[in-house]
Write a protein that holds these residues in place. Sequence first.
Motif, PDB file in Angstrom:
ATOM      1  N   ASN B  56       0.873  -1.103   0.165  1.00 53.72           N
ATOM      2  CA  ASN B  56      -0.017   0.035   0.041  1.00 53.72           C
ATOM      3  C   ASN B  56       1.010   1.195   0.000  1.00 53.72           C
ATOM      4  O   ASN B  56       2.114   1.277   0.226  1.00 53.72           O
ATOM      5  N   LYS B  57       0.418   2.238  -0.514  1.00 51.40           N
ATOM      6  CA  LYS B  57       1.225   3.570  -0.730  1.00 51.40           C
ATOM      7  C   LYS B  57       0.271   4.648   0.222  1.00 51.40           C
ATOM      8  O   LYS B  57      -0.417   5.258  -0.203  1.00 51.40           O
ATOM      9  N   PRO B  58       0.929   4.830   1.465  1.00 51.76           N
ATOM     10  CA  PRO B  58       0.320   5.679   2.434  1.00 51.76           C
ATOM     11  C   PRO B  58       0.581   7.251   1.989  1.00 51.76           C
ATOM     12  O   PRO B  58       1.577   7.390   0.975  1.00 51.76           O
ATOM     13  N   GLU B  59       0.106   8.113   2.302  1.00 53.99           N
ATOM     14  CA  GLU B  59       0.413   9.763   2.232  1.00 53.99           C
ATOM     15  C   GLU B  59       1.898  10.083   2.668  1.00 53.99           C
ATOM     16  O   GLU B  59       2.307  10.893   2.356  1.00 53.99           O
ATOM     17  N   THR B  60       2.321   9.280   3.674  1.00 52.57           N
ATOM     18  CA  THR B  60       3.462   9.686   4.403  1.00 52.57           C
ATOM     19  C   THR B  60       3.822   8.477   5.077  1.00 52.57           C
ATOM     20  O   THR B  60       3.327   7.608   5.330  1.00 52.57           O
ATOM     21  N   TYR B  61       5.288   8.694   5.166  1.00 51.80           N
ATOM     22  CA  TYR B  61       6.017   7.389   5.857  1.00 51.80           C
ATOM     23  C   TYR B  61       6.323   7.684   7.342  1.00 51.80           C
ATOM     24  O   TYR B  61       7.194   6.998   7.718  1.00 51.80           O
ATOM     25  N   TRP B  62       6.161   8.877   7.709  1.00 50.82           N
ATOM     26  CA  TRP B  62       6.250   9.310   8.980  1.00 50.82           C
ATOM     27  C   TRP B  62       5.640   8.593   9.977  1.00 50.82           C
ATOM     28  O   TRP B  62       4.274   8.364   9.752  1.00 50.82           O
ATOM     29  N   SER B  63       6.036   7.984  11.170  1.00 54.27           N
ATOM     30  CA  SER B  63       5.402   7.464  12.274  1.00 54.27           C
ATOM     31  C   SER B  63       5.381   8.349  13.371  1.00 54.27           C
ATOM     32  O   SER B  63       6.191   9.157  13.517  1.00 54.27           O
ATOM     33  N   GLU B  64       4.309   8.514  14.060  1.00 56.87           N
ATOM     34  CA  GLU B  64       4.220   9.393  15.164  1.00 56.87           C
ATOM     35  C   GLU B  64       4.871   8.658  16.378  1.00 56.87           C
ATOM     36  O   GLU B  64       4.802   7.445  16.731  1.00 56.87           O
TER      37      GLU B  64
END
Lengths: 586, 79
Positions: B56-64
Amino acid sequence: MFILGISCHYHDAAATLLKDGKVVFAAEEERFTRLKHDSTFPIHAIKACLAESGISIDQIDSIAFYEKPFLKFERIIRQHLDFFPHTFKTFQMALPSWLSEKVRVRQVLRKKLGYRGDVFFINHHLSHAAAAFLPSPFEEAAILTVDGVGEWTTTSIGRGRGTALELNKEIRFPHSLGLLYSTLTAYLGFSVNNSEYKVMGLSAYGLMDREKNAWYQKLRSVIDIKADGSYKLDMDYFAYQFSDRMPSKKLCALLGGPIRIESDPLDNRHRDIAAAVQMLTEDVVLAMLRFAHREIGSDNVVLAGGVALNSVCNGKILAATGFKNIWIQPNAGDGGSSMGAALFVHNVILGHPRNYVLENAYLGPAYSSDEVEKFLVRSGIKYSKFAASEDLVSKTASLIEADQIVGWFQGRMEWGPRALGARSILSNPCSPAMQSILNEKVKHREAFRPFAPAVCAEDAEEYFVCDSPVPVPTDFMLMVYPIREKYRTRIPAVTHIDGSGRLQTVRRDQNQRYYDLIKAVGKLTGVPMVVNTSFNIRGEPIVCTPAQAYRCMMGTGIDCLVMENFLIQRTDNPNDIWDSESLAHD
Amino acid sequence: MRNFIIGLKAGASNFFAGIAAFNNFLLLTLAYFFGIGLSKLCHFIYGVITRNRTANKPETYWSEIHLGAEPSDSYYRPF
């Protein structure tokens, strides 16, 4: 109150000693053991910390360790689980040191130092963040940390305000910008965790054009970069997650050939690949910083982690991201985390107010004129003594003007990988032959490697197209800027192939004698600038003691050595001449 | 005699280092195949996915994350 910060076990082991929140001593273990990037427990650096302050280990109130070893061990075990049975070889290689030392930090401290007091374990990227923010001049700032990998985190963004520090976004292993750069470093035939800066230097010889560089287009398929700078690697192109080899066969196929062997010549393909990975790194770092600027809303930014030593990228940050002020500490890699961990304990855990700004990098051991003279007399070395500093400076300037290569050994040793005028080799930037002489006869290294220009801070804008005012990290040689076109032919020894130079600015209150020397050279040559390169040969750590400095001079093409108040000429001591070339290797 | 003692010490040291290396190899091999290998097999049997290879292609790869000041006790722990 004394707090000792320690970083070790991976690369660049180091120790930092705080007294009442101020750094009184910091040094890397490699300078004492003479093993470049030495990762072993920094017993020599710790002993030097204690000796410098005249205290014993019993007087240390707390020790700060720069990461959480069990979290890192968890990641290692997880990698073996994920890639079983391909990791058998690395399991055999890595596990003994993990079980005997790396997860047993308290026991190691007890055994090697006899220390039984408090030990604090600070998360790896939090140590980086603390090393970047707490000794900075900023009251508040955005923080970006980017390195190979810590426990799990490889990249993080956060905010520092006063003594509060928080990281709130991360990218986790195996996706790592630092490891992408290291993988391409390995592919180009250079040593990992050592020669990344060679790739950076080589990139200027390649095609720095995103449209025309075909390798850049190909490498874009290896990494998915979002508008906010976050990224994900296609792990099919990498092998570092399960092997001691970094590029996978698929990456070699993508880049049109096998991993380069170090002895093979560099061709245009290699140069363009170096340019491609440098452009890719800049794309990601600048996008992350633009995002951090929007998210954090501060005009100030601090950087840490190995990627923060990429001075070509650093020179573009202020112009491209919206930040107005930048600060990077001279030892932005893992070594600097010993300082970050110690400051984190003092300021964040114990809650003491910040009372220290790192204004210069001269935090290592020093040798007085008396000690130097004793060494010279004891060793039977012929020398001249200068009672007045002005005479010594004037004589040294005349030697530099005459295209002599000068070893410069003055005061306390630098903290971090750059020689900044305490353990430096200096020469004339106006000499057309100087770059090749220094590379071949002194440093014994690749011909493409550039040299850095050192100028007095107030002269920087005259010679460089740089940010104004000149950012403080230029004091630590951490920013590359274009040299103004009219001076490029005038200072060929420090003008890189693309017309840039890795600028070091010098302020008189940081290093008076070095500053005066640059001014004196300017009076003789018309250009107040010197070539500054680290006082070592290829593959060797920067010299630390007078004996090491003398030996380095006599084994290379350095003509004379200015050590505190003494001038030693190579030709006056012919019996000590030897050839260091066979020892020069990475 | 002195040379003999030095040689004996060096020989003994090499011998025991060799024995230790062999023991390490043996124990680590057992640990690898019975520890890591069996865990991997269990994961496989029970369908636990350890490696994140989603397409899948999320909008961001940053994790909180929220990594910052914590109770001081947490910093005494190496984990």
